[in-house]
Design a protein around this motif. Structure first.
Motif, PDB file in Angstrom:
ATOM      1  N   ASP A   1      -5.232   5.839  -1.338  1.00 15.91           N
ATOM      2  CA  ASP A   1      -4.542   4.646  -0.855  1.00 15.91           C
ATOM      3  C   ASP A   1      -5.399   3.451  -1.239  1.00 15.91           C
ATOM      4  N   GLU A   2      -4.931   2.674  -2.227  1.00 17.12           N
ATOM      5  CA  GLU A   2      -5.666   1.514  -2.736  1.00 17.12           C
ATOM      6  C   GLU A   2      -7.109   1.872  -3.085  1.00 17.12           C
ATOM      7  N   GLY A   3      -7.272   2.984  -3.768  1.00 17.08           N
ATOM      8  CA  GLY A   3      -8.576   3.411  -4.237  1.00 17.08           C
ATOM      9  C   GLY A   3      -9.389   4.210  -3.245  1.00 17.08           C
ATOM     10  N   ARG A   4      -8.932   4.343  -2.013  1.00 13.10           N
ATOM     11  CA  ARG A   4      -9.658   5.116  -0.995  1.00 13.10           C
ATOM     12  C   ARG A   4      -9.181   6.560  -1.022  1.00 13.10           C
ATOM     13  N   LEU A   5     -10.134   7.487  -1.164  1.00  9.63           N
ATOM     14  CA  LEU A   5      -9.793   8.904  -1.158  1.00  9.63           C
ATOM     15  C   LEU A   5      -9.437   9.329   0.262  1.00  9.63           C
ATOM     16  N   LEU A   6      -8.236   9.875   0.421  1.00 13.40           N
ATOM     17  CA  LEU A   6      -7.758  10.292   1.735  1.00 13.40           C
ATOM     18  C   LEU A   6      -7.853  11.793   1.946  1.00 13.40           C
ATOM     19  N   TRP A   7      -7.667  12.557   0.883  1.00 18.46           N
ATOM     20  CA  TRP A   7      -7.514  14.009   1.037  1.00 18.46           C
ATOM     21  C   TRP A   7      -7.665  14.628  -0.342  1.00 18.46           C
TER      22      TRP A   7
ATOM     23  N   GLN B   1     -30.516  -2.726 -21.799  1.00 20.95           N
ATOM     24  CA  GLN B   1     -29.185  -2.585 -21.222  1.00 20.95           C
ATOM     25  C   GLN B   1     -29.295  -2.165 -19.762  1.00 20.95           C
ATOM     26  N   ARG B   2     -28.438  -2.724 -18.930  1.00 17.12           N
ATOM     27  CA  ARG B   2     -28.415  -2.355 -17.516  1.00 17.12           C
ATOM     28  C   ARG B   2     -27.636  -1.057 -17.338  1.00 17.12           C
ATOM     29  N   VAL B   3     -28.121  -0.209 -16.441  1.00 18.78           N
ATOM     30  CA  VAL B   3     -27.461   1.066 -16.151  1.00 18.78           C
ATOM     31  C   VAL B   3     -26.945   1.028 -14.719  1.00 18.78           C
ATOM     32  N   PHE B   4     -25.711   1.518 -14.559  1.00 20.09           N
ATOM     33  CA  PHE B   4     -25.087   1.615 -13.248  1.00 20.09           C
ATOM     34  C   PHE B   4     -24.636   3.055 -13.025  1.00 20.09           C
ATOM     35  N   GLY B   5     -24.645   3.480 -11.791  1.00 23.14           N
ATOM     36  CA  GLY B   5     -24.174   4.814 -11.446  1.00 23.14           C
ATOM     37  C   GLY B   5     -22.978   4.739 -10.514  1.00 23.14           C
ATOM     38  N   ALA B   6     -21.883   5.356 -10.911  1.00 25.38           N
ATOM     39  CA  ALA B   6     -20.688   5.443 -10.069  1.00 25.38           C
ATOM     40  C   ALA B   6     -20.680   6.827  -9.440  1.00 25.38           C
ATOM     41  N   GLU B   7     -21.317   6.944  -8.285  1.00 23.87           N
ATOM     42  CA  GLU B   7     -21.494   8.256  -7.656  1.00 23.87           C
ATOM     43  C   GLU B   7     -20.203   8.667  -6.953  1.00 23.87           C
ATOM     44  N   ASP B   8     -19.238   9.031  -7.758  1.00 22.34           N
ATOM     45  CA  ASP B   8     -17.892   9.261  -7.252  1.00 22.34           C
ATOM     46  C   ASP B   8     -17.360  10.550  -7.854  1.00 22.34           C
ATOM     47  N   ALA B   9     -17.305  11.592  -7.041  1.00 27.55           N
ATOM     48  CA  ALA B   9     -16.820  12.881  -7.545  1.00 27.55           C
ATOM     49  C   ALA B   9     -15.347  12.830  -7.907  1.00 27.55           C
ATOM     50  N   ALA B  10     -14.646  11.811  -7.407  1.00 34.66           N
ATOM     51  CA  ALA B  10     -13.204  11.710  -7.655  1.00 34.66           C
ATOM     52  C   ALA B  10     -12.874  10.604  -8.644  1.00 34.66           C
ATOM     53  N   GLY B  11     -13.841  10.223  -9.500  1.00 32.10           N
ATOM     54  CA  GLY B  11     -13.655   9.074 -10.366  1.00 32.10           C
ATOM     55  C   GLY B  11     -12.464   9.171 -11.293  1.00 32.10           C
ATOM     56  N   THR B  12     -12.265  10.325 -11.930  1.00 34.81           N
ATOM     57  CA  THR B  12     -11.126  10.485 -12.833  1.00 34.81           C
ATOM     58  C   THR B  12      -9.810  10.360 -12.072  1.00 34.81           C
ATOM     59  N   ALA B  13      -9.711  11.066 -10.954  1.00 36.27           N
ATOM     60  CA  ALA B  13      -8.482  11.011 -10.164  1.00 36.27           C
ATOM     61  C   ALA B  13      -8.261   9.622  -9.594  1.00 36.27           C
ATOM     62  N   ARG B  14      -9.333   8.959  -9.165  1.00 37.96           N
ATOM     63  CA  ARG B  14      -9.200   7.613  -8.613  1.00 37.96           C
ATOM     64  C   ARG B  14      -8.650   6.647  -9.665  1.00 37.96           C
ATOM     65  N   GLY B  15      -9.155   6.780 -10.897  1.00 43.81           N
ATOM     66  CA  GLY B  15      -8.630   5.951 -11.965  1.00 43.81           C
ATOM     67  C   GLY B  15      -7.164   6.233 -12.227  1.00 43.81           C
ATOM     68  N   ALA B  16      -6.799   7.506 -12.267  1.00 45.48           N
ATOM     69  CA  ALA B  16      -5.399   7.861 -12.513  1.00 45.48           C
ATOM     70  C   ALA B  16      -4.485   7.299 -11.432  1.00 45.48           C
TER      71      ALA B  16
ATOM     72  N   SER C   1       0.832  -1.199   0.000  1.00 48.20           N
ATOM     73  CA  SER C   1       0.000   0.000   0.000  1.00 48.20           C
ATOM     74  C   SER C   1       0.868   1.250   0.000  1.00 48.20           C
ATOM     75  N   GLN C   2       0.456   2.249  -0.785  1.00 44.78           N
ATOM     76  CA  GLN C   2       1.147   3.531  -0.773  1.00 44.78           C
ATOM     77  C   GLN C   2       0.158   4.642  -1.084  1.00 44.78           C
ATOM     78  N   THR C   3       0.471   5.829  -0.618  1.00 45.67           N
ATOM     79  CA  THR C   3      -0.373   6.981  -0.885  1.00 45.67           C
ATOM     80  C   THR C   3       0.048   7.609  -2.209  1.00 45.67           C
ATOM     81  N   VAL C   4      -0.910   7.739  -3.117  1.00 51.46           N
ATOM     82  CA  VAL C   4      -0.665   8.284  -4.449  1.00 51.46           C
ATOM     83  C   VAL C   4      -1.309   9.658  -4.544  1.00 51.46           C
ATOM     84  N   ALA C   5      -0.546  10.645  -4.979  1.00 49.52           N
ATOM     85  CA  ALA C   5      -1.063  11.990  -5.212  1.00 49.52           C
ATOM     86  C   ALA C   5      -1.363  12.149  -6.695  1.00 49.52           C
ATOM     87  N   VAL C   6      -2.589  12.553  -7.003  1.00 46.78           N
ATOM     88  CA  VAL C   6      -2.993  12.758  -8.391  1.00 46.78           C
ATOM     89  C   VAL C   6      -3.170  14.240  -8.646  1.00 46.78           C
TER      90      VAL C   6
END
Length: 453
Positions: free
Chosen positions: A21-27, A397-412, A2-7
């Motif tokens: 940290d492993e996909g969890r938004l810390l800050w 088609q099935r629709v899903f919602g990823a209610e994640d304001a940090a989705g782009t950064a989380r992917g990066a 595990s490591q903290t990644v800054a995007v």
């Protein structure tokens, strides 16, 4: 481990630093992104962004041990860099003065059948920006040592290493051949091949941060900087590792980018603003786009999301919004948006929601994305009636919602450990609903837009 990644997330509207940290938004911390007017063309306020990131990294480093840095940035931006500074300002892709070179540029642009990159307004074709800088700013252009995509500019500024990267070069820039996996004929026609640094993958580490940055921020001198990625492609990353094709991700914000994985490229049509982007592994991805976030704001007259009752009131009224309200993007970018009928102020957000769902549905159909799950990510994922309306329009088609304001950064952030060893959070399924009058409303809307030339 595990490591903290800054995007570093450089969007068209905001800049943001986010720690994971492993996909969890810390800050996270954000600030408005500005465009500066003036000579030689409107341009990105790079220095304000740089100051923001240094301050934010310094603040974050007081409470977190940052182990890696990954940049992601919006498309249609690139940087001419010299030995240690920008050789020319980073052009704002909405600069309309670039149109003056179109007669000459049109002679060099590779055909859509090769580039899968349509002719786009203003500076949305990155190659067009490069041509303008060479032809209209020769003194600045002559100082350039490299031309890099916008994510790689920030990676270079952090590490001192200049590289090229495929998701940025392959983002509707006329510079890349997605099927062949190589630069297009435009690179030779403009004689800019010598400016393109070596290709690296988005998940490649380039080296440690430069010593002065370590001193200014308090980060460890050995903190690695990764190559970085085009922001829409960053939104796609979690699903590339967690889902089987075919599926489509709707990455929503200022732009709505529809990315269909496992879809044939044969139905792409430049008249629809459907095109191919290139994913992190260099594979062409069928895409459609329109400036949905901006159009939503214009129609809605502000922010806020509606409820289904408001959607049904607008449908019952027969009021329709017809494209286009941004002047760029989508199949009707050259037409002027109009609202036909009357709508109460309280229902303007419902009208905007219907409009964006209908344009998304239209693009999915024209792209041939008729099978596979639809995952709505970003701003519109938090507009549940949008997701429900899209599902009602496409009941197979099935629709899903990823209610994640940090989705782009989380992917990066995933690029610092690619492929990730940790589990990816699943988006929430949107239960199908019936919306009274929607089928007839869509038929009337579609019949009207089909008459738009």
């Amino acid at each position: 481990m595990s490591q903290t990644v800054a995007v570093l997330d450089i969007g068209k509207t905001n800049v943001k630093l986010a720690l994971f940290d492993e996909g969890r938004l810390l800050w996270e911390k954000s600030a408005p992104n500005r465009v500066l007017p003036g000579s030689p063309y409107p341009h990105e306020d790079v220095e304000s962004g740089w100051s923001f990131f240094l301050d934010a990294l310094r603040e974050a480093a007081r409470t977190h041990r940052i182990g890696a840095i990954v940049p992601t940035a919006h498309g249609a931006a690139g940087a001419l860099i010299g030995e240690s500074n920008l050789a020319a300002p980073v052009m704002d892709y909405e600069f309309k003065g670039i149109d003056e070179i179109e007669p000459d540029y049109a002679k060099l642009r590779p055909p859509f059948s090769q580039s899968l990159s349509p002719k786009l307004p203003a500076g949305l074709n990155l190659g067009r920006q490069l041509a303008y800088q060479k032809w209209r700013c020769p003194d600045l252009f002559a100082k350039a040592k490299h031309f890099v995509g916008y994510p790689q500019y920030w990676a270079w500024r952090l590490s001192g290493v200049a590289v090229s990267e495929v998701t940025t070069l392959g983002a509707h820039g006329d510079l890349w051949l997605p099927r062949q996996g190589q630069v297009s004929s435009l690179v030779g026609a403009l004689d800019v091949g010598h400016l393109l640094p070596p290709m690296r993958r988005a998940f490649d580490p380039l080296g440690p941060i430069q010593p002065d940055i370590a001193a200014a921020t308090g980060l460890a001198p050995e903190t690695p900087v990764f190559c970085g990625i085009h922001d829409s492609n960053a939104s796609l990353l979690p699903y590339l590792v967690s889902r089987q094709a075919p599926f489509t991700v709707l990455s929503t914000g200022t732009w709505v980018i529809l990315m269909s994985v496992g879809l044939s490229l044969d139905q792409l049509d430049p008249r629809d603003d459907t095109l191919a982007n290139v994913d992190v592994l260099g594979r062409p991805i069928a895409c459609g786009r329109f400036m949905g976030g901006r159009e939503y704001a214009v129609i809605a007259g502000g922010g806020g999301n509606p409820d289904i009752d408001a959607i049904e009131r607008v449908i019952a009224s027969g009021t329709i919004a017809l494209p286009c309200f941004s002047g760029q993007g989508g199949p009707y970018a050259t037409t002027e948006g109009v609202v036909r009928g009357e709508v109460a102020a309280r229902d303007r957000a419902a009208l905007a929601t219907l409009y964006c769902a209908l344009v998304s549905d239209l693009l999915l159909t024209r792209m041939g994305a008729t099978i596979g799950d639809l995952i709505v990510e970003g701003t519109f994922a938090r507009n549940r009636p949008f997701c429900q309306t899209l599902g009602a329009l496409r009941p197979t088609q099935r629709v899903f919602g990823a209610e994640d304001a940090a989705g782009t950064a989380r992917g990066a952030a995933m690029l610092a450990q690619w492929p990730p060893s940790y589990l990816i959070a699943e988006p929430s399924p949107i239960a199908p609903i019936s919306i009274s009058g929607l089928d007839s409303y869509r038929k009337a809307w579609t019949a009207t837009v089909d008459r738009i030339v």
